[in-house]
Design an enzyme around this catalytic site. Structure first.
Site, short mmCIF file in Angstrom:
data_model
loop_
_atom_site.label_atom_id
_atom_site.label_comp_id
_atom_site.label_asym_id
_atom_site.label_seq_id
_atom_site.Cartn_x
_atom_site.Cartn_y
_atom_site.Cartn_z
N CYS A 170 -20.91 -6.23 -19.12
CA CYS A 170 -21.41 -5.93 -17.77
C CYS A 170 -21.11 -4.47 -17.40
O CYS A 170 -20.04 -3.94 -17.72
CB CYS A 170 -20.73 -6.87 -16.77
SG CYS A 170 -21.14 -6.54 -15.06
N CYS A 213 -21.14 -2.51 -11.79
CA CYS A 213 -20.46 -1.64 -10.82
C CYS A 213 -20.71 -0.17 -11.13
O CYS A 213 -20.91 0.65 -10.23
CB CYS A 213 -18.96 -1.95 -10.79
SG CYS A 213 -18.17 -1.86 -12.41
N ASP A 257 0.75 -1.27 0.00
CA ASP A 257 0.00 0.00 0.00
C ASP A 257 0.77 1.30 0.00
O ASP A 257 0.39 2.22 -0.69
CB ASP A 257 -0.89 0.10 1.25
CG ASP A 257 -2.26 -0.45 1.05
OD1 ASP A 257 -2.53 -0.96 -0.03
OD2 ASP A 257 -3.05 -0.38 2.01
#
Ligand code: SF4
Ligand code: SF4
Length: 379
Positions: A190, A193, A132
């Site tokens: 798709c 989201c 991160d």
């Protein structure tokens, strides 16, 4: 020992340490570099100025480890399940943060062990483990290492296990045997989201405007949240999983095997009212070693107040009145807004009393606006 043998042993060790996916790629200029520049230029990073400040380091992994030749890309699943319905007074926490320990600590221990192992095999090797915090385009390198594709929701998706995982890497100056990049894109037609995002944070497929994303707003953003986005936050008090929940590739996401990533009852769901009665030192003691510490007390209480306001939870008046008196304007202002969402005489009285004594201009503005909302509902 041959490069092929070393690579295969490292992969085996990574799996034994608990990583669910491992792949290796060459240290190169990441393919998403120019898109990243454009993304920054469009202001989609919000006030995460550290991203543009470290722009040069992101251009090549040598910005993280000088002389780097290879990246061992790693993925570790976190808990994929979450409560379906919440009682009033409880908030949602993004799944990755509901474990008993800060995942940075868990993964760093594993990365140290993997780096030590690599140096046992090649004592002259230089290594650096990252999770991160380093300027590394983890998703791009994970795709290069064959772990999956970057979906329209901008997350890395693995065809077998979905996207509920942490990404980490070990960088090394050793040559290793490289995997094939993952070249297919299984999003197809798709758009689940893009349609489900509560704040409309996708200006186009594969592009996230972080300044509108609930994850950014509740974790990274240090200031009051725009009034126009507060209701859309719904019950999310820390992070948001909506664009992963709706993704068909997460339907069969496997459970995590790491005990530290299993959801603890306290965070899933998260008792928001109680937060307002913890002082700074209690708060630090409770959250210092969890991912929820990142927005600090002021950010987490701001988020909690907004969720309680969204739930129009009459039993939250006491907690929000306590928040209204908080010496931190961010908390006091958000609590004022939330009290303005409740149809409660006690809430109105608390706001009117505050009007007479408050001197902070931002908080005053929130109190006036909250009283305006209450008046508008009466007429
Ligand atoms: Fe939208 Fe939530 Fe995904 Fe952010 S995390 S892009 S707010 S659905
Ligand atoms: Fe791709 Fe659909 Fe998943 Fe979005 S929800 S990332 S479009 S597969």
């Amino acid at each position: 020992m041959k490069t092929e043998e070393i690579t295969s042993r490292i992969k085996e060790k990574a799996r034994r340490l608990g990583f669910d996916h491992v792949g290796v790629c060459r240290a190169t200029t990441p393919p998403g570099g120019s898109r990243f520049d454009e993304w920054l230029a469009r202001g989609y990073a919000g006030d995460m100025s550290y991203l543009s400040e470290r722009r040069d380091a992101y251009r090549h992994p040598s910005g993280v480890l000088e002389g780097v030749r290879s990246l061992v890309m790693l993925a570790a699943h976190y808990e994929p399940t979450a409560p379906e319905r919440l009682e009033a007074g409880k908030g949602r926490v993004a799944r990755y943060a509901t474990g008993s320990e800060d995942y940075h600590d868990t993964l760093r221990r594993r990365l140290h062990q993997l780096s030590d192992y690599l140096r046992e095999l090649r004592p002259e090797a230089t290594t650096r483990g990252v999770v991160d915090t380093a300027p590394l385009m983890e998703r791009e390198f994970a795709q290069l290492a064959g772990l999956g594709w970057i979906g329209k929701n901008t997350l890395l998706i693995n065809k077998g296990t979905g996207s509920y995982f942490f990404l980490a890497a070990v960088l090394t100056d050793e040559e290793l045997l490289y995997d094939q990049p993952f070249e297919a894109d299984h999003c197809g037609s798709c758009t689940a989201c893009l349609e489900a995002c509560p704040t409309g944070a996708f200006p186009e497929p594969y592009v996230l405007d972080a300044s509108r994303c609930i994850s950014y707003l509740t974790i990274e953003h240090r200031s009051p949240i725009d009034e126009g986005l507060r209701v859309a936050m719904g019950e999310w008090s820390f992070g948001c999983d909506v664009c992963q929940q709706v993704c068909p590739w997460n339907r069969d996401a496997p459970p995590t095997v790491e005990a530290a990533f299993k959801a603890v009852e306290e965070f899933s769901p998260f008792d928001l009212r109680a937060l307002f009665f913890l002082d700074e030192s209690d708060f630090r003691r409770r959250f210092r070693h969890t991912p929820l510490w990142r927005p600090h007390r002021r950010g987490l209480l701001r988020n909690a107040a907004i969720v309680l306001g969204n739930q129009q939870d009459g039993d939250a008046v006491l907690a929000l009145s306590q928040g209204l008196q908080d010496e931190e304007p961010l908390v006091s202002g958000a609590s004022a807004w939330a009290l303005g969402q409740l149809s409660s005489e006690t809430a109105e009285q608390a706001l009117r009393a505050k009007l007479g004594v408050e001197t902070n201009e931002y908080v005053l503005q929130e109190v006036r606006s909250a009283l305006g909302s209450i008046d508008a509902r009466k007429h």
